[in-house]
Design a protein around this motif. Structure first.
Motif, mmCIF file in Angstrom:
data_model
loop_
_atom_site.group_PDB
_atom_site.id
_atom_site.type_symbol
_atom_site.label_atom_id
_atom_site.label_comp_id
_atom_site.label_asym_id
_atom_site.label_seq_id
_atom_site.Cartn_x
_atom_site.Cartn_y
_atom_site.Cartn_z
ATOM 1 N N TYR A 158 0.845 -1.208 0.000
ATOM 2 C CA TYR A 158 0.000 0.000 0.000
ATOM 3 C C TYR A 158 0.873 1.249 0.000
ATOM 4 N N LEU A 228 -9.104 -4.469 1.061
ATOM 5 C CA LEU A 228 -9.976 -4.070 -0.046
ATOM 6 C C LEU A 228 -9.599 -2.686 -0.577
ATOM 7 N N VAL A 231 -6.560 -3.029 -2.835
ATOM 8 C CA VAL A 231 -6.941 -3.546 -4.153
ATOM 9 C C VAL A 231 -7.574 -2.439 -5.001
ATOM 10 N N ALA A 234 -4.910 0.057 -6.104
ATOM 11 C CA ALA A 234 -4.027 -0.526 -7.117
ATOM 12 C C ALA A 234 -4.708 -0.550 -8.481
ATOM 13 N N VAL A 235 -5.988 -0.914 -8.499
ATOM 14 C CA VAL A 235 -6.745 -0.933 -9.753
ATOM 15 C C VAL A 235 -6.857 0.479 -10.323
#
Length: 253
Positions: A158, A228, A231, A234-235
């Motif tokens: 992160y 979450l 994720v 990152a997306v």
């Protein structure tokens, strides 16, 4: 006293109301702004900026205050005794620090414009904050959680995502200014985002992460939410990087 301050009436109350009113009329566009930044942090920062103007603080002093509150909150999260009271205290410190981060730029506009050194200081403090926020969570997990050691990779990843995102965003903005000019960018940035868009990008909002610090004492709740969020960020980064690249590529054609 600056020329900008001379237009305000005498007296603390009238000067504060005058400053607050002028700030309300000169807010940045909310285009692209996540929900917390749009509906909470900017209005809170406006209040603090008006107060800082009245007492004669400079934007750099407000930036320094932002750093003090922010890093006090991160230190409390990393090394403090973990319980609900410390989690709430940490969240409040970070909220004040973030509001002051919004206030320094508003104060600069109120005083007639900022400086290159002030912008540099603001970005450097933000860069340090982006890196150490997730390190503070890593230390909190290490010292307080009973957790699979492999999950310790989550705050490390992160931190990498956050640092890359911050650098790419700032560099993109600087290159836009270089090729389009400040006036063109102001015109380009006019407009606003829908409320649905502001809510949709909430996972990328630093303000939303601040609120999550209020839950850091609850391991079973905080860990899955944090994973979450990683994720989602990152997306978002993977989608934003090629978009920014193509945009900048088009500027040089």
């Amino acid at each position: 006293m600056s020329e900008a301050s001379a237009v305000y009436p005498a007296g603390i109350g009238p000067r504060y109301r005058g400053a607050l009113g002028r700030l309300a009329e000169s807010q940045k566009t909310n285009k692209g702004a996540p929900a917390y930044s749009r509906f909470v942090n900017r209005p809170f920062g406006r209040i603090l900026a008006a107060g800082a103007f009245v007492v004669g603080l400079t934007p750099n002093q407000v930036t320094a205050m932002s750093a003090v509150f922010t890093f006090a909150g991160l230190a409390l999260a990393a090394f403090g005794h973990l319980w609900w009271g410390s989690a709430i205290a940490c969240m409040i410190l970070l909220m004040i620090g973030y509001a002051l981060d919004a206030a320094d730029g508003q104060l600069a506009r109120l005083r007639g414009g900022g400086s290159a050194a002030g912008e540099w200081l603001d970005h450097v403090v933000d860069a340090v904050k982006a890196a150490f926020l997730h390190i503070s969570i890593l230390l909190c997990w290490w010292l307080n959680y009973s957790i699979d050691i492999r999950l310790m990779l989550v705050p490390i990843l992160y931190s990498a995502v956050s640092t890359i995102f911050f650098f790419a965003m700032i560099l993109t903005d600087q290159l836009r200014r270089q090729h389009l000019g400040t006036t063109s960018m102001i015109m380009k940035g006019q407009g606003k985002s829908s409320i649905l868009y502001s809510i949709a990008v909430t996972p990328t909002d630093y303000g939303f992460m601040i609120l999550m610090f209020g839950l850091i004492w609850l391991q079973s709740t905080f860990v899955p939410i944090y994973v979450l969020l990683l994720v989602a960020n990152a997306v978002f980064l993977c989608l934003a990087l090629p978009k920014w690249f193509m945009e900048l590529r088009s500027l040089t054609k």
